[in-house]
Design an enzyme around this catalytic site. Structure first.
Site, short mmCIF file in Angstrom:
data_model
loop_
_atom_site.label_atom_id
_atom_site.label_comp_id
_atom_site.label_asym_id
_atom_site.label_seq_id
_atom_site.Cartn_x
_atom_site.Cartn_y
_atom_site.Cartn_z
N LYS A 110 -76.12 20.43 -23.89
CA LYS A 110 -75.98 21.29 -22.72
C LYS A 110 -76.58 22.67 -22.97
O LYS A 110 -77.23 23.25 -22.10
CB LYS A 110 -74.51 21.41 -22.31
CG LYS A 110 -73.99 20.12 -21.64
CD LYS A 110 -72.52 20.19 -21.33
CE LYS A 110 -72.03 18.92 -20.67
NZ LYS A 110 -70.56 18.86 -20.55
N LYS A 189 -81.80 7.59 -19.37
CA LYS A 189 -80.41 7.49 -18.89
C LYS A 189 -80.30 8.08 -17.47
O LYS A 189 -80.83 9.16 -17.22
CB LYS A 189 -79.50 8.28 -19.84
CG LYS A 189 -78.05 8.25 -19.41
CD LYS A 189 -77.22 9.39 -19.99
CE LYS A 189 -76.01 9.57 -19.11
NZ LYS A 189 -75.18 10.69 -19.28
N LYS A 192 -77.40 13.06 -13.30
CA LYS A 192 -77.75 14.02 -12.25
C LYS A 192 -78.59 15.15 -12.82
O LYS A 192 -79.40 15.72 -12.12
CB LYS A 192 -76.51 14.53 -11.51
CG LYS A 192 -75.44 15.10 -12.38
CD LYS A 192 -74.20 15.41 -11.53
CE LYS A 192 -72.98 15.64 -12.39
NZ LYS A 192 -72.35 14.40 -12.85
P1 ADP Z 1 -74.12 12.80 -15.41
O1 ADP Z 1 -74.82 12.37 -16.67
O2 ADP Z 1 -74.82 12.31 -14.20
O3 ADP Z 1 -73.88 14.31 -15.39
P2 ADP Z 1 -71.34 12.65 -16.03
O4 ADP Z 1 -71.63 13.23 -17.38
O5 ADP Z 1 -70.61 13.50 -15.04
O6 ADP Z 1 -72.70 12.12 -15.39
O7 ADP Z 1 -70.55 11.30 -16.26
C1 ADP Z 1 -69.37 10.87 -15.58
C2 ADP Z 1 -68.98 9.48 -16.08
O8 ADP Z 1 -70.00 8.52 -15.77
C3 ADP Z 1 -68.79 9.41 -17.61
O9 ADP Z 1 -67.74 8.51 -17.92
C4 ADP Z 1 -70.12 8.87 -18.08
O10 ADP Z 1 -70.01 8.19 -19.30
C5 ADP Z 1 -70.50 7.93 -16.96
N1 ADP Z 1 -71.97 7.84 -16.85
C6 ADP Z 1 -72.81 8.82 -16.42
N2 ADP Z 1 -74.09 8.41 -16.46
C7 ADP Z 1 -74.07 7.13 -16.92
C8 ADP Z 1 -75.08 6.15 -17.17
N3 ADP Z 1 -76.37 6.39 -16.95
N4 ADP Z 1 -74.69 4.95 -17.67
C9 ADP Z 1 -73.38 4.68 -17.89
N5 ADP Z 1 -72.38 5.56 -17.66
C10 ADP Z 1 -72.71 6.77 -17.18
#
Ligand code: ADP
Ligand code: TRP
Length: 319
Positions: A110, A189, A192
């Site tokens: 981050k 991956k 957002k």
């Molecule tokens: P982002 O990466 O979009 O910011 P978050 O970090 O808010 O998403 O993740 C929220 C939840 O969704 C967590 O439990 C995370 O492990 C899961 N998650 C987010 N992106 C993925 C992905 N590409 N594949 C599997 N799980 C994901």
């Protein structure tokens, strides 16, 4: 069995969130008492607009309910409606080695992406440990990227127990292996922060446009194609039945079908998959007070459990 998970209200939910966290969390509701919360304290590490935070939090609650979370089987609440979690964070931080936090990948990522290196961002894993430990959680379903945070929560609980006696319950992670990391439009991956998402409740035109923009190699229509390395195939297989997946695999390998056609099939599958959830979402939107009622009831239930654990913790440390 107590199942706990949280999600930050930092944006619009995408199918990576759905498969990595929401779908398994919703499925686990059948196996025990679920405590699912909207991690708004955590989101303060990245959002500094109060209206955005409030609106996002309500939207996550709405989407979670639309996706099948049953508020009668468990509790859905805002993290900040249980302020005792901030007290536990402080207490846990006094036994957390600084070196443990320095190893966190998420903090380093981050900061590398330009987020301010605040003390809150650095101690994010301690708040997450408090979230888990304050409800005596047994199982924590999350995506693979949260694995290190869960290990840290266990380490912190162990350190606390070694110091003050066996007060805290050590949770088990529950990482979805079939969907460890859902790929995004560019094959990285889905996240957002990378702008490569397919949103669960995006409108039809937008979802189609995004799916049509999935990056592929330049194999011509007639060529045989490799399903294993295709984002289209990977995403399709996460939502389609076994038979449907096998059929697509054979057509990939047989040649004669262009990526555009496969993308159309993926769009149709996703649109169909989320149809009942879109309907439920529309129903909930007819009575938005329902969301507040659910969150209030969830907060009351969560506070009840948190109160019990905090009583043990306060007694153990001498407060
Ligand atoms: P982002 O990466 O979009 O910011 P978050 O970090 O808010 O998403 O993740 C929220 C939840 O969704 C967590 O439990 C995370 O492990 C899961 N998650 C987010 N992106 C993925 C992905 N590409 N594949 C599997 N799980 C994901
Ligand atoms: N850090 C998690 C994420 O970004 C959200 C979260 C906060 C969480 N507290 C938690 C997940 C406790 C599981 C348990 O996705």
């Amino acid at each position: 069995m107590r199942i706990l998970s949280g999600i930050q209200p930092t944006g619009i939910l995408h199918i990576g969130n759905y498969l990595g966290m929401m779908r398994p969390a919703i499925a686990l509701q059948a196996q025990g008492e679920a405590f699912y919360f909207i991690a708004d304290y955590h989101a303060l590490t990245t959002i500094d607009n109060p209206e955005t935070l409030r609106a996002n939090s309500r939207r996550i609650a709405l989407d979670f309910l639309a996706c099948g979370l049953d508020p009668d089987k468990g509790a859905l609440f805002r993290q900040s409606d249980v302020p005792q979690v901030a007290e536990l964070t402080w207490i846990l931080s006094t036994v957390t080695p600084k070196a443990l936090l320095e190893r966190a990948h998420s903090y380093k990522d981050k900061v590398a992406r330009g987020l301010p290196a605040s003390a809150g961002l650095f101690t994010y894993p301690v708040l997450m440990a408090a979230d888990i430990l304050i409800y005596d959680s047994d199982l924590v379903p999350v995506g693979k990227d949260q694995k290190q945070h869960l290990e840290m929560a266990r380490d912190i609980a162990q350190k606390f127990n070694d110091t003050f006696g066996g007060v805290l319950k050590l949770p088990e992670p529950h990482i979805q292996s079939a969907t460890e990391t859902v790929p995004g439009l560019d094959g990285q991956k889905m996240s957002k922060s990378y702008g490569n998402t397919i949103d669960i409740f995006g409108d039809e035109k937008e979802m189609r446009k995004r799916i049509m923009s999935i990056v592929t190699d330049s194999a011509p229509v007639e060529a045989a194609k490799d399903p294993a390395s295709s984002t289209i195939f990977q995403l399709y297989s996460l939502f389609a039945s076994k038979e449907e997946t096998e059929t697509m695999r054979e057509v990939f390998q047989g040649g004669g079908t262009g990526y555009g056609d496969f993308k159309k099939q993926l769009f149709a599958k996703l649109w169909e998959y989320f149809e009942p959830m879109r309907k439920r979402r529309e129903e909930i939107l007819k009575d938005v007070a329902y969301i507040d009622t659910v969150l209030k009831k969830g907060a009351a239930r969560a506070n009840e459990e948190a109160g019990k654990v905090m009583k043990r913790v306060r007694a153990a440390v001498g407060l």
